[in-house]
Design an enzyme around this catalytic site. Structure first.
Site, PDB file in Angstrom:
ATOM      1  N   CYS A 108     -11.138  -2.465  10.412  1.00  0.00           N
ATOM      2  CA  CYS A 108     -10.637  -3.841  10.371  1.00  0.00           C
ATOM      3  C   CYS A 108     -11.047  -4.701  11.572  1.00  0.00           C
ATOM      4  CB  CYS A 108      -9.114  -3.862  10.218  1.00  0.00           C
ATOM      5  SG  CYS A 108      -8.248  -2.882  11.436  1.00  0.00           S
ATOM      6  N   ARG A 110     -16.252   8.996  13.087  1.00  0.00           N
ATOM      7  CA  ARG A 110     -15.413   9.443  14.192  1.00  0.00           C
ATOM      8  C   ARG A 110     -15.871  10.825  14.648  1.00  0.00           C
ATOM      9  NH1 ARG A 110      -9.260   7.382  12.683  1.00  0.00           N
ATOM     10  NH2 ARG A 110      -9.932   5.234  12.215  1.00  0.00           N
ATOM     11  N   ARG A 127     -11.269  16.320   6.666  1.00  0.00           N
ATOM     12  CA  ARG A 127     -11.473  15.736   7.998  1.00  0.00           C
ATOM     13  C   ARG A 127     -12.966  15.769   8.286  1.00  0.00           C
ATOM     14  NH1 ARG A 127      -8.588  14.452  12.311  1.00  0.00           N
ATOM     15  NH2 ARG A 127      -6.692  15.412  11.513  1.00  0.00           N
ATOM     16  N   GLU A 164     -10.583  -0.754   3.256  1.00  0.00           N
ATOM     17  CA  GLU A 164      -9.705  -1.311   4.287  1.00  0.00           C
ATOM     18  C   GLU A 164      -9.141  -2.639   3.793  1.00  0.00           C
ATOM     19  OE1 GLU A 164      -8.801   0.017   7.124  1.00  0.00           O
ATOM     20  OE2 GLU A 164      -7.996  -1.636   8.301  1.00  0.00           O
ATOM     21  N   ASP A 173       2.559   6.370   7.329  1.00  0.00           N
ATOM     22  CA  ASP A 173       1.536   7.320   6.876  1.00  0.00           C
ATOM     23  C   ASP A 173       1.923   7.847   5.513  1.00  0.00           C
ATOM     24  OD1 ASP A 173       0.322   9.081   9.898  1.00  0.00           O
ATOM     25  OD2 ASP A 173      -0.145   7.126   8.994  1.00  0.00           O
ATOM     26  N   GLU A 186      -2.576  13.468   5.833  1.00  0.00           N
ATOM     27  CA  GLU A 186      -2.426  12.007   5.803  1.00  0.00           C
ATOM     28  C   GLU A 186      -3.588  11.473   4.996  1.00  0.00           C
ATOM     29  OE1 GLU A 186      -3.065   9.946   9.523  1.00  0.00           O
ATOM     30  OE2 GLU A 186      -3.695   8.223   8.314  1.00  0.00           O
ATOM     31  N   GLU A 242     -14.818  13.736  15.303  1.00  0.00           N
ATOM     32  CA  GLU A 242     -13.527  14.417  15.133  1.00  0.00           C
ATOM     33  C   GLU A 242     -13.488  15.744  15.878  1.00  0.00           C
ATOM     34  OE1 GLU A 242     -10.800  13.557  13.972  1.00  0.00           O
ATOM     35  OE2 GLU A 242     -11.131  11.851  12.634  1.00  0.00           O
ATOM     36  N   ARG A 267      -9.962  11.537   1.588  1.00  0.00           N
ATOM     37  CA  ARG A 267      -8.578  12.049   1.655  1.00  0.00           C
ATOM     38  C   ARG A 267      -7.906  11.992   0.287  1.00  0.00           C
ATOM     39  NH1 ARG A 267      -6.640  11.764   7.106  1.00  0.00           N
ATOM     40  NH2 ARG A 267      -8.310  12.590   8.383  1.00  0.00           N
ATOM     41  N   ASN A 289      -2.759   4.991   5.037  1.00  0.00           N
ATOM     42  CA  ASN A 289      -1.602   4.427   5.723  1.00  0.00           C
ATOM     43  C   ASN A 289      -1.496   2.934   5.428  1.00  0.00           C
ATOM     44  OD1 ASN A 289      -3.520   3.183   7.265  1.00  0.00           O
ATOM     45  ND2 ASN A 289      -3.237   4.515   9.029  1.00  0.00           N
ATOM     46  N   CYS A 310      -2.623  -4.005   7.948  1.00  0.00           N
ATOM     47  CA  CYS A 310      -3.825  -3.427   7.348  1.00  0.00           C
ATOM     48  C   CYS A 310      -3.487  -2.078   6.733  1.00  0.00           C
ATOM     49  CB  CYS A 310      -4.956  -3.298   8.367  1.00  0.00           C
ATOM     50  SG  CYS A 310      -4.770  -2.013   9.605  1.00  0.00           S
TER      51      CYS A 310
END
Ligand SMILES: Nc1ncnc2c1ncn2[C@@H]1O[C@H](COS(=O)(=O)NC(=O)[C@@H](N)CO)[C@@H](O)[C@H]1O
Ligand SMILES: [Zn+2]
Length: 500
Positions: A304, A334, A345, A353, A414, A430, A336, A466, A433, A459
């Site tokens: 975002c 990311r 993950r 988004e 979440d 998760e 991770e 996921r 969110n 947001c």
């Protein structure tokens, strides 16, 4: 907590001539210039002062009100006005000879390399920081930022570095799980996807891609169209300036994929690299290091922040509020934690988004509608076992902060789902969110409303890996066993590449 400053105010001539005025100002300072803005008796104090042959030397102490660096500027102004007029003695500048900040602490600091901090001593329950600052830093609130930095560190230690906040808000009824395998293992066996060449990277075949698009379409038809969200395309290569305004520049470094431009496009400049590769079939990474520029930012991380560039510095007409937008134009990246996580993950992921912006009431109302639509999708369409919890706001976690936000409205919910293959006590995943981010981004990006009312925003990140991981972990890989709505939208199994 105490600030201490030993400063020398350089004068244009011997200040002795103005001794009387100086004495008067010093005598009254704690009741006048050092008291303004502080609760009774909590302003700055003069520990000592004396006259040099071309300076007025002073020792100040303070707590957190009228801090010594602000106090000395007020003193400079008062003295300049007084002896400047009566004796034409000017004050050239303020030199900080000794500047210390003393903060109670249980232990020493790990990192002592802090800009403008000469030394950090941990002695009998206190951290004593010796600063090396000029008048510029004192005017630019550098000592205040150093104190905030120390207090944030101490607070985070108190919470425990990763003490994520978690309060259950709602949980769907239990469901029977007929499938208890690890869906990623199964998908690999069935050739639905393959690991990419990169860390935490996957290549999605026709089946998982179709599944991503089915989930995306559900979000479009069940949320975005009915609630009136418009699609935008947010930049995916994020410049430092964006992350400075969004706050990510405070704590994102361990997890971003940095991007550096070439120093020049001139092919000759790169000839040695190309020749090296052509001869050795190795990419000369060492040679590359001094041929590329400094990192200009990194790959999309929170998705975002770059959208705010569209609104930055603008005043938004009331008729345009609330603004409801979404982006699904590219990947997020990311760095991770290590280890193999399956698709739940990954380092490169695909997210829708949603961003909404308006008055506080509009943002709270929009968020409520979103929660209702998501519940409808998870209960009536995806037939998931899931729950939602109030947690440390994502933007605080991404600035390395713990705890929860100041007011009970701002924060992150979440959405989590159990993965049966992890067993009854396995960690829930998760999978998305929804957050009310308060006025953080409109303030950070200087966005105003026509009415002058403070703008708020929210947001929501829908992670397609996921959603897929949660859905397949609970329903397995056989479309015949999927909830009817998904089976219908998925249609006939797409043809797959046969490997011999
Ligand atoms: N490493 C990852 N792999 C797969 N999905 C991820 C990963 N990190 C985050 N996501 C997805 O992105 C969602 C939002 O990420 S978040 O960090 O919690 N929140 C944000 O970044 C907010 N800007 C909302 O997107 C997560 O709920 C998850 O669905
Ligand atoms: Zn976001």
């Amino acid at each position: 907590m105490e600030f201490y400053l030993k400063a020398s105010l350089k004068t244009s001539a011997d200040p002795a001539a103005g001794k009387e005025e100086i004495e008067k100002i010093m005598a009254e300072a704690e009741k006048t210039i050092f008291a303004k803005g502080a609760p009774e008796g909590e302003g700055a104090k003069i520990k000592s002062w004396s006259l040099g042959d071309k300076s007025i030397d002073v020792e100040l102490t303070s707590g957190r009100y009228v801090r010594v660096h602000d106090a000395v500027m007020r003193l400079k102004k008062a003295l300049a006005e007084s002896i400047g007029k009566t004796h034409k003695i000017g004050i050239r500048g303020v030199e900080a000879e000794t500047f210390t900040i003393t903060v109670p602490s249980e232990h020493d600091l790990k990192n002592k390399k802090i800009p403008y901090v000469k030394s950090v001593e941990f002695t009998d329950g206190n951290l004593v920081l010796e600063l090396e600052v000029s008048e510029t830093e004192m005017r630019n609130q550098v000592p205040d930022r150093i104190l905030t930095l120390i207090e944030d560190k101490l607070e985070k230690d108190e919470y425990g570095a990763k003490a994520e906040h978690w309060n259950l808000l709602w949980e769907s009824e239990d469901r029977e799980f007929h499938y208890t395998e690890d869906p990623t293992e199964d998908m690999l066996k069935q050739g639905w996807l393959k690991r990419g060449a990169g860390r935490g990277q996957w290549i999605h075949g026709s089946v998982t891609t179709r599944l991503f698009r089915v989930f995306e379409q559900i979000v479009v038809e069940e949320i975005l169209n009915p609630l009136g969200y418009d699609e935008m395309i947010f930049p995916k290569l994020v410049m430092w300036d964006i992350w400075k305004h969004s706050g990510h520049a405070k704590g994102i470094y361990p997890e971003i994929y940095y991007v550096c431009p070439p120093k020049t496009r001139d092919p000759e400049y790169w000839e040695d690299v190309m020749d090296y590769y052509k001869v050795t079939h190795e990419v000369p990474v060492e040679m590359l290091k001094d041929k590329i520029g400094d990192p200009i930012g990194g790959m999309c991380y929170a998705q975002c922040p770059p959208s705010w560039g569209f609104f930055q510095g603008e005043t938004i007409a009331t008729e345009s509020l609330p603004i409801l937008i979404f982006d699904r134009s590219g990947t997020s990246h990311r760095y991770e934690s290590g280890g193999i996580h399956g698709i739940e993950r990954v380092d490169e992921f695909h997210r829708i988004e949603l961003v909404w912006l308006g008055t506080k009431e509009q943002v709270v109302e929009t968020t409520k509608l979103l929660h209702e639509r998501y519940a409808h999708i998870f209960n009536d369409i995806m037939d998931l076992k899931w729950r939602k919890a109030w947690v440390t706001p994502w933007f605080m976690a991404q600035e390395g902060l713990a705890g929860i936000a100041a007011d009970e409205v701002t924060g992150t919910t979440d959405y989590e789902a159990p993965l049966p293959y992890r067993g009854p006590t396995g960690e829930w995943l998760e999978f998305q969110n929804v957050s009310i981010n308060g006025d953080k981004y409109p303030t950070g990006f200087n966005v105003k409303s026509q009415s002058g009312e403070k703008l708020w925003s929210g947001c929501s990140g829908v992670g397609l890996e996921r959603w897929t991981a949660a859905f397949l972990a609970q329903h397995g890989l056989d479309p015949e066993k999927w909830p009817p709505e998904i089976k219908k939208r998925f249609g006939k199994m797409p043809k797959q590449v046969k490997f011999l």
